[in-house]
Design an enzyme around this catalytic site. Structure first.
Site, PDB file in Angstrom:
ATOM      1  CB  SER A 110      11.184  -9.423  13.486  1.00  0.00           C
ATOM      2  OG  SER A 110      12.277  -9.809  12.664  1.00  0.00           O
ATOM      3  CB  ILE A 162       2.550  -7.071  -2.831  1.00  0.00           C
ATOM      4  CG1 ILE A 162       3.468  -6.695  -1.662  1.00  0.00           C
ATOM      5  CG2 ILE A 162       2.764  -6.126  -3.999  1.00  0.00           C
ATOM      6  CD1 ILE A 162       3.356  -5.260  -1.201  1.00  0.00           C
ATOM      7  CB  CYS A 182       3.052 -18.014  -1.003  1.00  0.00           C
ATOM      8  SG  CYS A 182       2.430 -16.423  -1.556  1.00  0.00           S
TER       9      CYS A 182
END
Length: 631
Positions: A363, A54, A2
């Protein structure tokens, strides 16, 4: 993932400008296109942009605790939130959602600032405690998630996930800090102890900060530090088992998602290990994404394909060529501050490719810093052995003059480029490592800066904070100190900044399982010879993956994710190099010697020197100054 922003007034009963807070929040809409929230009360305003990963249908923010005492805006993921939720429920806390944000609220209510040590994750959050009338800001251990702050005229404290959020506030001082320019040219980025703007700070990784009405903001408090002071020697079989177990746990915890998830795959050891462990735990083919280059020596797509075929992934590729240079304005806008790690361009490309297929991507970042995987670690370990054999005064007397006499031969094969090694041996380990980590040497900065700029610097050198950090490191050896510097200085300022901005620019959540703090702490306890030995870095990690990954992946020379800008600036982009060195916008700042910049560009174009990185720095600085002046 966010974007967060907020205003905290000096006066406890001051009114917050809601429209202004909305503008701050929505400058970062790319960080959270799925929803927006706003909450204001006397003296406090919190804003949030949401990327739903989520509990997609629930967990709106700003979120209030059940007793309305605490309100939070949160950017990140707490990977162990389910275990914490169960523990907190046993302590009497009730939950209304299925996400991790509410767990942070309950943990704060239960443990206060000590809750941070219980979180396994990446995060930056701001929590307002109504009972204490305090704003509590915190950042994760290694600085995966960013947080910019500013104390505005009149005493209002502002914060945002990106500098562009603060730039939406008209009262923000936009004066460029000359020390940040020195730092930028030394490192290629503005490190976390400074900001491009004199009135802006970054909350350091592993720190929290408390702000109270009517008082100056408290200084940041360190809640986490990595230590290299302990050693743990295990039989080879036990070490490999311990590493594989923690690697598996780290990857599995970061595969929890309510939206599609995949991975970046370069074909190197780290991303290949992540993909292998994901494939072992996934119920369907892992989505993998790779970027290649139009220069064969730098292209790793064949290695990525080898891993994709071995583990049956749904693989996607894209090639970067000079035509992508047209995207440099968009790239500069992602960072706000100047950022000259040229690998940001292919990183942005692989993030855009991944976002076409998934919302979350894992990553391989962090392993080089934790396990000593860079070439500079191998060289530094060898040089430290030489330094240990000869006292510094003798080394300065012998190697200093030799370095001065030896020609700088950028064009020569690597074994013939001895000037840098001679210079390093004439210095302390900390001074030498600062040089190896840097982009532009102090001598070259001295040539391109104007007399006025040198006066403004007042004798400050960008290497000083890094050298001090290394000298005070909780470490036992020179290699320890180098890795500590990487984890505390290089990683948050360069690597994690690059991945956060380029992924968030396309609303992609990037997760770094190899930065699991339990794994990093295990690596820090390994004997030095298990990290670097026989000219190999990252030895323990490679040997732990020998039963899983091919030898040609584990032990091939490290390439790195870099652009072929040296070639481009001598061919298709040579006029862009000249334009960067002659930029009126940069010359008008008074920071530079115009003739020195022009000479730097010409020396590169005709092949006398390799100044590709320095030219890229000039180019990105020009774009950044333009953006800041227009905000």
């Amino acid at each position: 993932m966010c974007g967060i922003a907020g205003l905290f007034a000096r006066g406890a009963h001051a009114q917050i400008d809601r429209d202004l807070l909305v503008r701050m929040r929505d400058r970062m809409v790319h960080r959270g296109p799925d929803g927006a929230g706003l909450w204001c009360d006397d003296g406090i305003g919190l804003a949030h942009r949401r990327l739903s990963v989520i509990d997609v249908a629930g967990s709106p923010q700003p979120m209030h605790s059940p007793d309305a005492r605490a309100t939070i805006v949160f950017n990140g993921e707490i990977y162990n939130y389910r275990a914490l939720r169960s523990e907190l429920a046993g302590l009497g806390h009730a939950f209304r959602t299925e996400g991790d944000t509410e767990v942070i609220l309950a943990a704060w209510r239960q443990w206060g600032p000590d809750c941070l040590a219980r979180f396994d994750g990446m995060f930056a959050f701001a929590l307002y405690d109504r009972e204490r009338r305090q704003l509590f800001l915190a950042r994760d251990r290694f600085g995966v998630k960013p947080l910019f702050t500013a104390l505005l005229p009149g005493g209002t404290f502002a914060f945002a996930s990106e500098l562009k959020g603060l730039l939406a506030h008209p009262a923000l001082d936009r004066t460029i800090d000359p020390l940040a320019i020195e730092d930028y040219f030394a490192w290629g980025y503005v490190p976390d102890h400074r900001s491009m703007l004199a009135g802006v700070d970054k909350l350091p990784a592993g720190h929290y900060r408390i702000v109270e009405h009517g008082k100056p903001p408290h200084p940041p408090v360190c809640w986490y530090d990595i230590s290299f002071e302990q050693r743990e020697t295990m039989p080879a079989v036990d070490e490999a088992e311990a590493l594989r177990a923690q690697l598996g746990t780290a990857v599995a915890s970061r595969m929890v998602s309510d939206v599609p998830i995949g991975a970046f795959l370069s074909g190197g050891v780290d991303s290949s290990a992540v993909v292998a462990l994901m494939a072992d735990r996934a119920s369907h083919p892992v989505t993998t994404c790779s970027i290649g280059f139009d220069v064969a020596d730098l292209d790793e797509t064949a290695h990525a394909r080898l891993i994709a075929e071995q583990f049956g992934t749904a693989h996607h590729e894209r090639i970067v060529d000079p035509a992508m240079f047209d995207r440099i304005d968009a790239l500069a806008a992602m960072f706000d501050e100047p950022f000259a790690d040229a690998s940001a361009l292919p990183t942005a490309a692989v993030c855009a490719l991944a976002r076409e297929h998934v919302t979350v991507a894992l990553s391989g970042d962090g392993a080089d810093e934790a396990f000593a995987g860079y070439r500079r670690h191998v060289f530094h370990a060898a040089e430290e052995r030489a330094r240990g054999a000869l006292p510094l005064p003798l080394r300065r007397a012998v190697f200093g003059p030799l370095a001065a006499l030896y020609p700088k031969a950028d064009w020569a094969p690597r074994p013939l480029r001895a000037k840098t090694t001679l210079q390093s041996l004439a210095l302390s380990g900390e001074e030498a490592y600062a040089r190896s980590l840097g982009v532009m040497s102090p001598e070259l900065r001295g040539r391109i800066f104007s007399p006025a700029m040198k006066r403004d610097l007042g004798g400050y050198r960008a290497e000083q904070p890094l050298i001090e950090l290394m000298r005070n490191a909780p470490a036992r050896s020179g290699l320890d100190r180098a890795q500590y510097a990487d984890l505390k200085f290089w990683l948050p300022g360069d690597i994690l900044t690059k991945v956060d901005r380029t992924s968030m620019a396309v609303s992609l959540e990037a997760r770094e399982p190899l930065l699991d703090h339990h794994l990093v702490e295990l690596a820090a306890r390994l004997p030095e010879t298990r990290r670097v030995s026989g000219g190999q870095g990252k030895l323990a990690l490679k040997q732990a993956m020998e039963d899983t990954l091919p030898q040609q992946i584990l032990y091939r020379p490290k390439q790195g994710f870099v652009l072929p800008i040296a070639q481009w600036f001598r061919s298709e982009l040579k006029e862009a190099a000249r334009a960067a060195a002659r930029s009126e916008r940069l010359l008008d700042t008074g920071w530079f010697d115009a003739a020195a910049l022009s000479q730097l560009a010409e020396d590169h174009i005709v092949g006398r020197r390799d100044h590709a990185r320095e030219l890229w720095q000039l180019l990105m600085l020009e774009k950044s100054v333009s953006l800041l002046s227009n905000n």
